[in-house]
Scaffold this motif. Structure first.
Motif, PDB file in Angstrom:
ATOM      1  N   ASP A 294      -1.936   5.721 -10.662  1.00 25.87           N
ATOM      2  CA  ASP A 294      -1.112   6.572  -9.781  1.00 25.87           C
ATOM      3  C   ASP A 294      -0.972   6.425  -8.299  1.00 25.87           C
ATOM      4  O   ASP A 294       0.141   6.337  -7.749  1.00 25.87           O
ATOM      5  N   ILE A 295      -1.868   5.777  -7.895  1.00 27.97           N
ATOM      6  CA  ILE A 295      -1.840   5.261  -6.097  1.00 27.97           C
ATOM      7  C   ILE A 295      -0.910   4.115  -6.331  1.00 27.97           C
ATOM      8  O   ILE A 295      -0.343   3.770  -5.284  1.00 27.97           O
ATOM      9  N   CYS A 296      -0.900   3.113  -7.495  1.00 25.36           N
ATOM     10  CA  CYS A 296      -0.273   1.744  -7.431  1.00 25.36           C
ATOM     11  C   CYS A 296       1.404   2.346  -7.764  1.00 25.36           C
ATOM     12  O   CYS A 296       2.180   1.766  -7.032  1.00 25.36           O
ATOM     13  N   ARG A 297       1.604   3.390  -8.302  1.00 26.74           N
ATOM     14  CA  ARG A 297       2.901   3.932  -8.494  1.00 26.74           C
ATOM     15  C   ARG A 297       3.693   4.749  -7.230  1.00 26.74           C
ATOM     16  O   ARG A 297       4.700   4.501  -7.027  1.00 26.74           O
ATOM     17  N   GLN A 298       2.504   5.167  -6.583  1.00 29.89           N
ATOM     18  CA  GLN A 298       2.772   5.592  -5.327  1.00 29.89           C
ATOM     19  C   GLN A 298       3.462   4.659  -4.313  1.00 29.89           C
ATOM     20  O   GLN A 298       4.575   4.707  -3.758  1.00 29.89           O
ATOM     21  N   PHE A 299       2.641   3.708  -4.316  1.00 34.37           N
ATOM     22  CA  PHE A 299       3.041   2.465  -3.376  1.00 34.37           C
ATOM     23  C   PHE A 299       4.182   1.680  -3.971  1.00 34.37           C
ATOM     24  O   PHE A 299       4.998   1.574  -3.141  1.00 34.37           O
ATOM     25  N   GLY A 301       6.793   3.182  -5.245  1.00 38.01           N
ATOM     26  CA  GLY A 301       7.874   4.069  -4.690  1.00 38.01           C
ATOM     27  C   GLY A 301       8.056   3.856  -3.082  1.00 38.01           C
ATOM     28  O   GLY A 301       9.172   3.719  -2.790  1.00 38.01           O
ATOM     29  N   LYS A 302       7.049   3.942  -2.370  1.00 34.99           N
ATOM     30  CA  LYS A 302       7.233   3.626  -1.069  1.00 34.99           C
ATOM     31  C   LYS A 302       8.034   1.996  -0.854  1.00 34.99           C
ATOM     32  O   LYS A 302       8.670   1.870   0.316  1.00 34.99           O
ATOM     33  N   LYS A 303       7.508   1.271  -1.502  1.00 33.77           N
ATOM     34  CA  LYS A 303       7.728  -0.313  -1.175  1.00 33.77           C
ATOM     35  C   LYS A 303       9.134  -0.385  -1.473  1.00 33.77           C
ATOM     36  O   LYS A 303       9.920  -1.050  -0.865  1.00 33.77           O
ATOM     37  N   ARG A 304       9.887   0.595  -2.410  1.00 41.59           N
ATOM     38  CA  ARG A 304      11.163   0.149  -2.857  1.00 41.59           C
ATOM     39  C   ARG A 304      12.182   0.523  -1.859  1.00 41.59           C
ATOM     40  O   ARG A 304      13.196   0.209  -1.395  1.00 41.59           O
ATOM     41  N   CYS A 305      11.795   1.667  -1.101  1.00 46.53           N
ATOM     42  CA  CYS A 305      12.580   2.489   0.020  1.00 46.53           C
ATOM     43  C   CYS A 305      12.145   2.184   1.374  1.00 46.53           C
ATOM     44  O   CYS A 305      13.009   2.818   2.031  1.00 46.53           O
ATOM     45  N   PHE A 306      11.031   1.454   1.574  1.00 44.94           N
ATOM     46  CA  PHE A 306      10.746   1.149   2.922  1.00 44.94           C
ATOM     47  C   PHE A 306      11.898   0.334   3.701  1.00 44.94           C
ATOM     48  O   PHE A 306      12.335  -0.562   3.461  1.00 44.94           O
ATOM     49  N   ALA A 307      12.070   0.885   5.008  1.00 46.64           N
ATOM     50  CA  ALA A 307      12.975   0.441   6.020  1.00 46.64           C
ATOM     51  C   ALA A 307      12.353   0.479   7.261  1.00 46.64           C
ATOM     52  O   ALA A 307      12.104   1.618   7.720  1.00 46.64           O
ATOM     53  N   ALA A 308      11.581  -0.450   7.911  1.00 45.81           N
ATOM     54  CA  ALA A 308      10.906  -0.334   9.228  1.00 45.81           C
ATOM     55  C   ALA A 308      11.962  -0.003  10.205  1.00 45.81           C
ATOM     56  O   ALA A 308      13.008  -0.408  10.489  1.00 45.81           O
ATOM     57  N   GLY A 309      11.640   1.036  10.995  1.00 48.64           N
ATOM     58  CA  GLY A 309      12.345   1.423  12.086  1.00 48.64           C
ATOM     59  C   GLY A 309      12.007   0.862  13.579  1.00 48.64           C
ATOM     60  O   GLY A 309      11.253  -0.187  13.153  1.00 48.64           O
ATOM     61  N   SER A 310      12.661   1.224  14.530  1.00 46.33           N
ATOM     62  CA  SER A 310      12.231   0.802  15.868  1.00 46.33           C
ATOM     63  C   SER A 310      10.874   1.295  16.384  1.00 46.33           C
ATOM     64  O   SER A 310      10.270   2.288  15.888  1.00 46.33           O
ATOM     65  N   LYS A 311      10.143   0.610  17.059  1.00 42.56           N
ATOM     66  CA  LYS A 311       8.898   1.039  17.664  1.00 42.56           C
ATOM     67  C   LYS A 311       8.914   2.116  18.381  1.00 42.56           C
ATOM     68  O   LYS A 311       7.789   2.860  18.495  1.00 42.56           O
ATOM     69  N   SER A 312       9.913   2.381  19.137  1.00 41.65           N
ATOM     70  CA  SER A 312       9.985   3.658  19.995  1.00 41.65           C
ATOM     71  C   SER A 312      10.112   4.957  18.932  1.00 41.65           C
ATOM     72  O   SER A 312       9.947   5.908  19.646  1.00 41.65           O
ATOM     73  N   ASN A 313      10.499   4.553  17.797  1.00 36.31           N
ATOM     74  CA  ASN A 313      10.652   5.829  16.853  1.00 36.31           C
ATOM     75  C   ASN A 313      10.113   5.624  15.349  1.00 36.31           C
ATOM     76  O   ASN A 313      10.771   5.739  14.516  1.00 36.31           O
ATOM     77  N   VAL A 317       4.107   6.313   7.005  1.00 40.61           N
ATOM     78  CA  VAL A 317       4.110   6.232   5.677  1.00 40.61           C
ATOM     79  C   VAL A 317       2.942   7.094   4.979  1.00 40.61           C
ATOM     80  O   VAL A 317       1.676   6.508   5.575  1.00 40.61           O
ATOM     81  N   TYR A 318       3.127   7.780   4.059  1.00 39.18           N
ATOM     82  CA  TYR A 318       1.955   8.864   3.542  1.00 39.18           C
ATOM     83  C   TYR A 318       1.668   8.078   2.173  1.00 39.18           C
ATOM     84  O   TYR A 318       2.420   8.091   1.042  1.00 39.18           O
ATOM     85  N   ILE A 319       0.329   8.032   1.937  1.00 39.10           N
ATOM     86  CA  ILE A 319      -0.293   7.733   0.523  1.00 39.10           C
ATOM     87  C   ILE A 319      -1.442   8.502   0.349  1.00 39.10           C
ATOM     88  O   ILE A 319      -2.427   8.518   0.948  1.00 39.10           O
ATOM     89  N   SER A 320      -1.408   9.302  -0.775  1.00 40.04           N
ATOM     90  CA  SER A 320      -2.342  10.225  -1.329  1.00 40.04           C
ATOM     91  C   SER A 320      -3.505   9.408  -1.679  1.00 40.04           C
ATOM     92  O   SER A 320      -3.222   8.655  -2.539  1.00 40.04           O
ATOM     93  N   VAL A 321      -4.687   9.745  -1.469  1.00 40.44           N
ATOM     94  CA  VAL A 321      -5.950   9.052  -1.931  1.00 40.44           C
ATOM     95  C   VAL A 321      -6.440  10.028  -3.104  1.00 40.44           C
ATOM     96  O   VAL A 321      -6.911  11.203  -2.918  1.00 40.44           O
TER      97      VAL A 321
END
Length: 438
Positions: A294-299, A301-313, A317-321
């Motif tokens: 479950d936690i691997c599948r969470q990651f 999903g997050k990995k696929r859509c991750f796009a780093a934003g600017s440091k000012s904004n 990223v939330y991962i349920s334990v």
């Protein structure tokens, strides 16, 4: 149904056993003949459902579960789920424990760059039991082939039994570095899966991806020489050069797979280990496999859509334990809970823990990616040296769909053209499916 000559086939079907994910695609030869240059193809795939976390993908995990008697049990997400259930139970209905079963997960990883895989080769399952490598591949190919047949019959409204094996041209993909003996190994595995040799073609992964890319994008088809960067579970980069024929490409040079998307997974695993401790994480993986999946599948999903934003904004990223991991940490006398575990970790000043969730800043999350991306880019740069005249870089594979990866490549190779074809994660499968027509 009709047979005779290359045109005898009613369907072309590709099967790809990948390092991390596997799948199939198909198209009717009648529809392929109608395809025009540079545009969509009639090639079809299916969507695989993990059954949890609503994780959908165009391929299934490269995971195989065999019964204690070495007969087939399940493949893909179902294999992951079935094995997880077995670990949770003391024994099955016949008195077997999970250790009696044979479970192979991401089993192609060790073979991707192995040019000497043979019929006599063996591989170990997750508990260390040996099995002939050819049996692992044969079971996997047979499952995908049978699923493929059922999908064709369902979607094309064909009565099962009316579609003969001789009506389908099968295409299997293999790593470019595999030698002829290794390809013969794959042919034998296919024969064991009831695919007749006369209905089978073998094509290398970069050749298949190149066929797809040059068809889907006119600009790519006009290139003389380009780098095909396949970013899957592992990373391959290949120099593709135009031959005399407008639609033929020649594989000139190969840098075999090293780091890829799987190494990002390892980085996340190390992150968890740094927080909860190696012993607690190992116990969690061994005894609470369903929660670990479950936690691997969470990651994932997050990995696929991750796009780093600017440091000012910067966002979180939330991962349920899972509660099981929380309980293990709480029972650890040196930690006594997730809050103390985080405070004692290298991430004390970066992450927080609220309502059973890890709150990870984007800058920290991007750290899981960066070493792998840096390694891939450094190795890709090497292909520009010497006598190589490279017109562009073409990114395919599941990891190439990540926005952070795409941005990094465009910034680093700003003086070159960087192409990211539509549905690049399916480039190998779709190119192999249309190998006869494109």
């Amino acid at each position: 149904m009709a047979t005779g000559g290359l045109s005898k086939y009613l369907f072309v079907a590709a099967i790809d056993i990948g390092t991390t994910y596997s799948g199939y695609a198909f198209a009717s030869t009648k529809e392929l003949k109608k395809v025009k240059d540079y545009g969509p193809t009639p090639i079809e795939t299916i969507v695989w459902n993990s059954g949890s976390r609503s994780l959908l993908s165009s391929k299934a995990p490269t995971a195989l579960l065999l019964k204690p008697d070495k007969t087939f049990q399940s493949f893909g997400y179902m294999a992951e789920n079935d094995y997880s259930d077995l670990v949770s139970e003391e024994e099955d209905d016949e008195g077997h424990s999970y250790k009696d079963y044979y479970y192979f997960h991401r089993f192609k990883m060790d073979l991707h760059n192995n040019q000497s895989v043979r019929e006599t080769s063996k591989m170990k399952d997750v508990t260390g039991k040996d099995l002939p490598t050819i049996d692992v591949f044969s079971h996997s190919i047979r499952f995908l082939k049978d699923q493929l047949y059922d999908t064709i019959c369902t979607r094309k409204e064909i009565v099962r039994g009316e579609l003969n094996e001789g009506d389908i041209q099968y295409v299997l993909t293999v790593p470019a570095v595999w030698d002829e003996k290794a390809k013969e190994f794959m042919q034998k595995a296919a024969r064991n899966a009831n695919i007749a040799e006369e209905h089978l073609m073998i094509i290398t992964e970069p050749e298949a991806a190149s066929l797809y890319c040059q068809h889907i994008d006119k600009d790519i088809s006009l290139l003389n020489t380009y780098l095909m960067v396949d970013l899957g579970g592992v990373f391959d980069v290949t120099i593709i050069k135009k031959k005399s024929s407008e639609k033929q490409r020649e594989v000139m040079e190969i840098l075999p797979g090293t780091s890829g998307g799987n190494y990002v997974d390892h980085a996340f695993g190390q992150f968890l280990s740094d927080i909860v401790g190696t012993r607690n994480l190992d116990t969690f993986k061994d005894h609470y496999m369903e929660d670990n999946i479950d936690i691997c599948r969470q990651f994932e999903g997050k990995k696929r859509c991750f796009a780093a934003g600017s440091k000012s904004n910067e966002k979180m990223v939330y991962i349920s334990v899972p509660r099981a991991l929380e309980s293990l940490v709480k029972a650890d006398r040196s930690l006594k809970g997730m809050d103390i575990a985080i405070k004692r970790s290298p991430y004390a000043q970066q992450i927080s823990y609220v309502r059973h969730k890890l709150h990870i800043p984007e800058s920290t999350f991007s750290g899981f990616f960066q070493p792998t991306i840096d390694c891939i880019i450094t190795l890709t740069e090497k292909m520009f040296f010497g006598d190589n005249v490279i017109d562009a870089v073409v990114l395919v594979g599941g990891f190439a769909e990540n926005t952070h990866v795409q941005t990094s490549f465009k910034e680093k190779f700003s003086r070159s053209r960087v192409f990211i074809p539509e549905e690049g994660t399916l480039a190998v499968l779709k190119g192999a499916s249309a190998v006869i027509q494109i």
